[in-house]
Design a protein around this motif. Structure first.
Motif, PDB file in Angstrom:
ATOM      1  N   MET A 179      58.927  39.279  23.901  1.00  6.52           N
ATOM      2  CA  MET A 179      60.266  38.950  23.209  1.00  6.52           C
ATOM      3  C   MET A 179      60.523  37.584  23.552  1.00  6.52           C
ATOM      4  O   MET A 179      60.531  37.095  24.480  1.00  6.52           O
ATOM      5  N   ASP A 180      61.138  37.051  22.346  1.00 10.06           N
ATOM      6  CA  ASP A 180      61.524  35.795  22.271  1.00 10.06           C
ATOM      7  C   ASP A 180      62.801  35.418  23.410  1.00 10.06           C
ATOM      8  O   ASP A 180      63.643  36.235  23.290  1.00 10.06           O
ATOM      9  N   GLY A 181      62.679  34.495  24.351  1.00  5.01           N
ATOM     10  CA  GLY A 181      63.814  34.482  25.329  1.00  5.01           C
ATOM     11  C   GLY A 181      63.948  35.443  26.510  1.00  5.01           C
ATOM     12  O   GLY A 181      64.696  35.514  26.992  1.00  5.01           O
ATOM     13  N   ALA A 182      62.619  36.258  26.383  1.00  7.23           N
ATOM     14  CA  ALA A 182      62.584  37.368  27.616  1.00  7.23           C
ATOM     15  C   ALA A 182      62.815  36.347  28.827  1.00  7.23           C
ATOM     16  O   ALA A 182      62.236  35.640  29.308  1.00  7.23           O
ATOM     17  N   ARG A 183      63.550  36.876  29.931  1.00  7.65           N
ATOM     18  CA  ARG A 183      63.684  36.518  31.266  1.00  7.65           C
ATOM     19  C   ARG A 183      62.627  37.268  31.983  1.00  7.65           C
ATOM     20  O   ARG A 183      62.443  38.379  31.719  1.00  7.65           O
ATOM     21  N   ASP A 184      62.705  36.844  33.245  1.00  8.07           N
ATOM     22  CA  ASP A 184      61.907  37.715  34.218  1.00  8.07           C
ATOM     23  C   ASP A 184      62.830  38.759  34.811  1.00  8.07           C
ATOM     24  O   ASP A 184      62.103  39.609  35.468  1.00  8.07           O
ATOM     25  N   TYR A 185      63.995  38.605  34.613  1.00  7.37           N
ATOM     26  CA  TYR A 185      64.970  39.686  35.098  1.00  7.37           C
ATOM     27  C   TYR A 185      64.958  40.806  34.413  1.00  7.37           C
ATOM     28  O   TYR A 185      65.084  41.215  33.331  1.00  7.37           O
ATOM     29  N   ARG A 186      64.427  41.781  35.401  1.00  7.43           N
ATOM     30  CA  ARG A 186      64.062  43.091  34.801  1.00  7.43           C
ATOM     31  C   ARG A 186      63.904  44.192  35.864  1.00  7.43           C
ATOM     32  O   ARG A 186      63.958  44.191  37.079  1.00  7.43           O
ATOM     33  N   ILE A 187      64.326  45.613  35.635  1.00  6.71           N
ATOM     34  CA  ILE A 187      64.299  46.637  36.319  1.00  6.71           C
ATOM     35  C   ILE A 187      63.162  47.410  35.994  1.00  6.71           C
ATOM     36  O   ILE A 187      62.955  47.715  34.866  1.00  6.71           O
ATOM     37  N   MET A 188      62.371  48.090  36.790  1.00 11.80           N
ATOM     38  CA  MET A 188      61.304  49.000  36.583  1.00 11.80           C
ATOM     39  C   MET A 188      61.354  50.295  37.435  1.00 11.80           C
ATOM     40  O   MET A 188      61.672  50.273  38.628  1.00 11.80           O
ATOM     41  N   THR A 189      60.601  51.183  36.910  1.00 11.70           N
ATOM     42  CA  THR A 189      60.490  52.665  37.701  1.00 11.70           C
ATOM     43  C   THR A 189      59.183  52.332  38.608  1.00 11.70           C
ATOM     44  O   THR A 189      58.517  51.324  38.332  1.00 11.70           O
ATOM     45  N   ARG A 190      58.977  53.081  39.675  1.00 13.54           N
ATOM     46  CA  ARG A 190      57.945  52.915  40.589  1.00 13.54           C
ATOM     47  C   ARG A 190      56.557  52.986  39.772  1.00 13.54           C
ATOM     48  O   ARG A 190      55.707  52.390  40.124  1.00 13.54           O
ATOM     49  N   THR A 191      56.358  54.102  38.804  1.00 12.31           N
ATOM     50  CA  THR A 191      55.320  54.003  37.920  1.00 12.31           C
ATOM     51  C   THR A 191      55.049  52.702  37.554  1.00 12.31           C
ATOM     52  O   THR A 191      53.779  52.329  37.429  1.00 12.31           O
ATOM     53  N   MET A 192      55.792  52.199  36.803  1.00 10.25           N
ATOM     54  CA  MET A 192      55.495  50.813  36.098  1.00 10.25           C
ATOM     55  C   MET A 192      55.144  50.062  37.165  1.00 10.25           C
ATOM     56  O   MET A 192      54.182  49.055  36.816  1.00 10.25           O
TER      57      MET A 192
END
Ligand code: UDP
Ligand code: MG
Length: 312
Positions: free
Chosen positions: A157-170
């Protein structure tokens, strides 16, 4: 009860950290009050900071046992910081967030709900404006995303930040990618999973200075290309093929011309031009191959992604 680990990579963030801590505690405190189903912990990654960052983290740890940290033996870069954060996180959900409050904590409750209630595996953020950024940088950044998405199977994604939440599986899937040359944006896309995107306006960091300059970003983008696409190698081969075909045409042209007009000694300037040009093309192509060789060389050494000096 779900545990939410907030991973915060920090490199020389003494000015921003106290503000960050205050803000995140306020937001998460409110959130825990409205949703009794979640508790959070903070995991600071001190990426070999040369200022008081580690001392500040330790003093936070003393008064708040939700604070944990890993401190590196030297500066390993943000990518290594993210990896260390994921590896040392215990939460059912893991968040990556910058220490400079450019990633608004206020988005977090919504992002969490996307996972908990809407069944997404990940919620990520991108900025819709590049306000406050030099126009040249924005231009190159846009081109980077365009080329990257064309040259690889990935959709970044253009402009994607590193700011992110993920489930344990991911998180576990990302941890399974143990490559030494890490380009996390590509890795997120490569592992798949359903991601919900949140847009927000770019904002300035609260304190301190950015650690990125144009040259660093440029090298990082090369990392992305080399890490996730072999298209440059194909391109080098294609260039070679085109010139080989072209040389056949030229050979025939020269032979015919010599047969018709004899062999007057001329054409020195054009010959030099051709030699210099082809030498350039050859060096460029060898350089491209060299990039892949260098990365392969580093990967085969299987060095650790980071080295922790202490953790708690
Ligand atoms: N960071 C890090 N290691 C580095 C460089 C940066 O852990 O070698 C951290 C930094 O402390 C911050 C985050 O990565 O929390 C983003 O850095 P910065 O704000 O400088 O980048 P920008 O927001 O300008 O892209
Ligand atoms: Mg920042």
């Amino acid at each position: 009860m779900s545990l939410l680990t907030i991973v915060v990579p920090c490199y020389n963030e003494e000015a921003a950290l106290p503000l960050f801590y205050e803000e995140i505690c306020r937001t998460m405190g409110d959130f825990e009050n409205t949703d009794a189903d979640v508790v959070f912990e903070l995991l600071f990654i001190d990426d070999g900071s040369k200022d008081k960052t580690l001392e500040i983290i330790k003093s936070l740890r003393e008064k708040d046992d939700r604070v944990h940290y890993v401190s590196f033996s030297r500066n390993f870069g943000k990518e290594a910081g993210i990896y260390a954060g994921l590896e040392n996180s215990k939460g059912d959900y893991v968040v990556i967030m910058d220490a400079d409050l450019q990633d608004p904590p206020s988005l977090l409750p919504e992002m969490y709900k996307a996972l908990k209630e809407e069944g997404y595996d990940s919620a990520a953020t991108r900025r819709v404006t590049r306000k406050g950024e030099p126009p040249v940088r924005s231009f190159f950044a846009r081109q980077f995303y365009k080329i990257m998405n064309k040259m690889t199977d990935l959709q970044i994604m253009d402009g994607a930040r590193d700011y992110r939440i993920m489930t344990r599986t991911m998180v576990n899937a990302v941890l399974d990618m143990k490559e030494y040359n890490r380009f996390t944006k590509g890795i997120y896309s490569w592992v798949g999973f359903n991601t919900k995107w949140f847009d927000y306006e770019n904002r300035e960091r609260v304190a301190g200075e950015t650690k990125w300059n144009f040259w660093k970003l440029f090298l990082y983008s090369l990392e992305g290309f080399v890490g996730f696409s072999t298209a440059p190698l194909t391109l080098a081969a294609l260039i070679g093929l085109v010139f080989t075909l072209l040389s056949f045409v030229m050979i025939i042209f020269i032979i015919v011309r010599t047969l018709i007009y004899g062999d007057p000694t001329s054409g020195w300037p054009s010959m030099i031009c051709i030699i210099v040009f082809l030498a350039g093309v050859q060096l460029f192509c060898i350089g491209v191959v060299g990039q892949y060789l260098a990365k392969t060389y580093l990967e085969t050494k299987a060095r650790p992604i980071y080295i922790a000096r202490e953790k708690e």
